[in-house]
Scaffold this motif. Structure first.
Motif, PDB file in Angstrom:
ATOM      1  N   ALA A  66       0.834  -1.212   0.000  1.00 52.42           N
ATOM      2  CA  ALA A  66       0.000   0.000   0.000  1.00 52.42           C
ATOM      3  C   ALA A  66       0.864   1.255   0.000  1.00 52.42           C
ATOM      4  N   ALA A  67       1.876   1.284   0.858  1.00 51.61           N
ATOM      5  CA  ALA A  67       2.748   2.459   0.933  1.00 51.61           C
ATOM      6  C   ALA A  67       3.528   2.651  -0.367  1.00 51.61           C
ATOM      7  N   LEU A  68       4.061   1.566  -0.916  1.00 50.35           N
ATOM      8  CA  LEU A  68       4.834   1.671  -2.155  1.00 50.35           C
ATOM      9  C   LEU A  68       3.964   2.055  -3.354  1.00 50.35           C
ATOM     10  N   VAL A  69       2.754   1.528  -3.401  1.00 49.47           N
ATOM     11  CA  VAL A  69       1.820   1.889  -4.474  1.00 49.47           C
ATOM     12  C   VAL A  69       1.510   3.382  -4.423  1.00 49.47           C
ATOM     13  N   ALA A  70       1.213   3.891  -3.240  1.00 48.26           N
ATOM     14  CA  ALA A  70       0.909   5.327  -3.105  1.00 48.26           C
ATOM     15  C   ALA A  70       2.114   6.159  -3.531  1.00 48.26           C
ATOM     16  N   GLY A  71       3.305   5.744  -3.135  1.00 50.30           N
ATOM     17  CA  GLY A  71       4.511   6.457  -3.540  1.00 50.30           C
ATOM     18  C   GLY A  71       4.734   6.414  -5.035  1.00 50.30           C
ATOM     19  N   SER A  72       4.482   5.274  -5.635  1.00 51.02           N
ATOM     20  CA  SER A  72       4.648   5.113  -7.079  1.00 51.02           C
ATOM     21  C   SER A  72       3.684   6.015  -7.848  1.00 51.02           C
ATOM     22  N   VAL A  73       2.434   6.054  -7.395  1.00 51.42           N
ATOM     23  CA  VAL A  73       1.435   6.898  -8.057  1.00 51.42           C
ATOM     24  C   VAL A  73       1.791   8.371  -7.878  1.00 51.42           C
ATOM     25  N   ALA A  74       2.257   8.745  -6.693  1.00 53.57           N
ATOM     26  CA  ALA A  74       2.652  10.144  -6.451  1.00 53.57           C
ATOM     27  C   ALA A  74       3.821  10.531  -7.358  1.00 53.57           C
ATOM     28  N   ALA A  75       4.805   9.645  -7.484  1.00 51.00           N
ATOM     29  CA  ALA A  75       5.953   9.929  -8.351  1.00 51.00           C
ATOM     30  C   ALA A  75       5.515  10.028  -9.805  1.00 51.00           C
ATOM     31  N   THR A  76       4.644   9.140 -10.228  1.00 53.91           N
ATOM     32  CA  THR A  76       4.162   9.147 -11.611  1.00 53.91           C
ATOM     33  C   THR A  76       3.352  10.402 -11.901  1.00 53.91           C
ATOM     34  N   LYS A  77       2.628  10.894 -10.914  1.00 52.15           N
ATOM     35  CA  LYS A  77       1.866  12.139 -11.070  1.00 52.15           C
ATOM     36  C   LYS A  77       2.818  13.297 -11.366  1.00 52.15           C
ATOM     37  N   GLU A  78       3.955  13.314 -10.698  1.00 46.53           N
ATOM     38  CA  GLU A  78       4.945  14.368 -10.934  1.00 46.53           C
ATOM     39  C   GLU A  78       5.564  14.242 -12.328  1.00 46.53           C
ATOM     40  N   VAL A  79       5.801  13.012 -12.770  1.00 47.61           N
ATOM     41  CA  VAL A  79       6.303  12.795 -14.131  1.00 47.61           C
ATOM     42  C   VAL A  79       5.287  13.316 -15.141  1.00 47.61           C
ATOM     43  N   ALA A  80       4.018  13.043 -14.904  1.00 51.37           N
ATOM     44  CA  ALA A  80       2.963  13.519 -15.802  1.00 51.37           C
ATOM     45  C   ALA A  80       2.987  15.039 -15.894  1.00 51.37           C
ATOM     46  N   LYS A  81       3.133  15.700 -14.758  1.00 48.40           N
ATOM     47  CA  LYS A  81       3.179  17.167 -14.768  1.00 48.40           C
ATOM     48  C   LYS A  81       4.348  17.677 -15.593  1.00 48.40           C
ATOM     49  N   ILE A  82       5.503  17.053 -15.449  1.00 46.36           N
ATOM     50  CA  ILE A  82       6.679  17.462 -16.216  1.00 46.36           C
ATOM     51  C   ILE A  82       6.414  17.321 -17.709  1.00 46.36           C
ATOM     52  N   LEU A  83       5.639  16.315 -18.077  1.00 42.96           N
ATOM     53  CA  LEU A  83       5.315  16.077 -19.487  1.00 42.96           C
ATOM     54  C   LEU A  83       4.096  16.865 -19.965  1.00 42.96           C
ATOM     55  N   GLY A  84       3.551  17.704 -19.070  1.00 42.72           N
ATOM     56  CA  GLY A  84       2.423  18.548 -19.462  1.00 42.72           C
ATOM     57  C   GLY A  84       1.057  17.934 -19.256  1.00 42.72           C
TER      58      GLY A  84
END
Length: 173
Positions: A66-84
């Motif tokens: 659960a903790a790692l999944v939440a972290g992974s989604v949070a990190a991916t959200k930041e990648v998405a922002k960088i890509l617009g």
């Protein structure tokens, strides 16, 4: 009675699940598990806490996942922002045997689907995920918009006469 601004902020920040809510969510997860032929399905809040799960969790530490999944989604959200992009709503990690599909549901929860590549395919999991995410979003919208049944007990009219009852029971303290 209209919820106060503070109540509304708290409702936007957190979803409060009652037993009936979890049962309804579990029914959806169980149906999804049968259709997708997945091994385990977990609903996780964005802070990394497991809300509920169905299926086989043998050998899986749910708190860690659960903790790692939440972290992974949070990190991916930041990648998405960088890509617009505002966010990426799904993320798949494929292994030789075991895989995991992560799907954002609303703004507070993540559906984590663990599946065996020999039992089903990523395409099958993704196909049924879309329907489940829509169903869960409807449930969460209902939760978000419902009137809190406890609130009426503690408002001014619900407590009228309570002081007298307490005084009768315990005296004037």
């Amino acid at each position: 009675m209209r919820p106060s601004d503070t109540d509304q902020k708290l409702r936007n920040q957190r979803l409060i699940f009652y037993e009936d809510d979890v049962e309804q969510i579990n029914r959806g997860l169980e149906n999804y598990q049968q259709l997708s032929k997945s091994r385990c399905n977990m609903l996780i809040d964005v802070e990394g806490h497991a809300v509920t799960q169905v299926g086989s969790t043998d050998g899986i530490n749910l708190e860690t996942i659960a903790a790692l999944v939440a972290g992974s989604v949070a990190a991916t959200k930041e990648v998405a922002k960088i890509l617009g992009e505002k966010e990426f709503t799904s993320l798949t990690h494929e292994g030789k045997h075991e895989s995991i599909q992560l799907s954002v549901v609303g703004n507070r929860t993540i559906l984590a689907t663990i599946y065996d590549q020999e039992e089903t395919t990523t395409g099958m999991v993704r196909f049924y995920t879309k329907e489940l995410v829509e169903k869960l979003q409807t449930i969460f919208d209902d939760i978000q918009n419902r009137k809190d049944p406890v609130r009426g007990v503690f408002d001014d009219t619900g407590l009228s006469g309570l002081d007298d009852v307490l005084d009768d029971m315990f005296g004037d303290v």
